[in-house]
Each structure stands twice: as C-alpha cells, then as structure tokens.
Design a protein around this motif. Sequence first.
Motif, short mmCIF file in Angstrom:
data_model
loop_
_atom_site.label_atom_id
_atom_site.label_comp_id
_atom_site.label_asym_id
_atom_site.label_seq_id
_atom_site.Cartn_x
_atom_site.Cartn_y
_atom_site.Cartn_z
N LEU A 178 6.56 0.11 7.62
CA LEU A 178 5.63 0.47 6.55
C LEU A 178 4.90 -0.75 6.02
O LEU A 178 3.73 -0.69 5.70
N VAL A 190 2.27 6.38 5.73
CA VAL A 190 2.18 5.47 4.58
C VAL A 190 2.30 6.26 3.27
O VAL A 190 3.13 5.95 2.42
N GLY A 248 0.51 -1.00 6.65
CA GLY A 248 -0.55 -1.12 5.65
C GLY A 248 -1.71 -1.95 6.13
O GLY A 248 -2.82 -1.84 5.61
N ARG A 303 0.82 -1.21 0.00
CA ARG A 303 0.00 0.00 0.00
C ARG A 303 0.85 1.26 0.00
O ARG A 303 0.57 2.22 -0.70
N TRP A 304 1.93 1.25 0.78
CA TRP A 304 2.79 2.43 0.85
C TRP A 304 3.45 2.73 -0.49
O TRP A 304 3.68 3.88 -0.82
N THR A 350 -1.80 6.84 8.26
CA THR A 350 -1.98 7.09 6.84
C THR A 350 -0.97 8.10 6.29
O THR A 350 -0.42 7.91 5.21
#
Length: 175
Positions: free
Chosen positions: A52, A65, A56, A6-7, A62
């Motif tokens: 990180l 991230v 996620g 996601r990051w 957030t």
Amino acid sequence: LGERGRWLAEGLASYHQNVLRARAGLLAPEEAWRRLDAGFRRGEAVGPGPSLETLGHQRGGTMRVYWAGAAYWLEMDLTLRRDHGTTLPVVLGRYADCCLAGTAHVAPQAFVAALDRAAGSDDLFARRFREYAEATTFPSLDDSYRALGIVREGGGLTFSDAADPRRLREAMTDA
C-alpha cells in the motif's frame, strides 16, 4: 499525508463517508455496512500487488488503496471501542485539537504516532499502520466481521442479533 500516506487519507474518507451518513440518518445502518462491504469486495478483487505504501506512487490499484485504507480505519475504530474505552471520532478530535494546524504536510508515521498519543496508547495505530503499509494483499476482515456480527453470504450480508455484536455495530453507526 503525501503519496505514501494516500491509503490512510483516502481510506479515512471511504470509511467515514458511509459511517457518518448512517450517523446522520441519511443511510440505514445496515445499508452503510453493505456499502462498506461492497467497497471491501472491490478492494479484494484487485488481488495482490505492490505494498500500500508504494502503491500510492503508482497508477492503478485505486480500489485497493481506498478500501484497504477503509479497512484500516474500521479495524482501528473497532479496536478502540472494544479494547480501549474510546472511539475513533474521539481520537481524531483530540488529534485535531493538538496537532491539526494549517495545511502542512505530515508524514504518515508522524500522523499515526500522534494518533497513538491522542488515544493514550503506545503503538496501537503505528503497529497496525506498519502491517497495512507493507501488505501486498487485501487485509482479512474476518475477525472484525465476527466481532460485529456481520456474515457474508454470497453477495450480501446478514447481521447477528446477538447483543454484544449488535451493540458494537450500532455504536459505530448511531449518532
């Protein structure tokens, strides 16, 4: 890229939303750098926490991230331009040509390995990926800012007029 990546995905969007707007003439280059820096400051303000890769999977964090991910892409773009004779847009284009088919899930490690192949490097993306994925604090951008001739002063930025940093900065935000 799933939750573990996601990051990477969010960071690419956060980085490019500013850089591409400058390239399109929608933002002055200095404003794009200021907006990136403001995001980096938000990510730093979160403080230390889970890596990180595992962040996620959790709620919260957030800003770290998004903006630590954006820092990864900034560093990759800078490294490619300065040390490898290519650019992030070129490498992403090569990835799209060879490997982007449909909407299938791609593991983050497979994604960065494919980027390394597209860049003609052995371990450039993957090595930095491992460093970032395992990090529990926001990355230092001191070396990148120095190379770009960007200096943080209080809540703002100043930009060096020295030729090499200015050319590099402009190359990253010019069409």
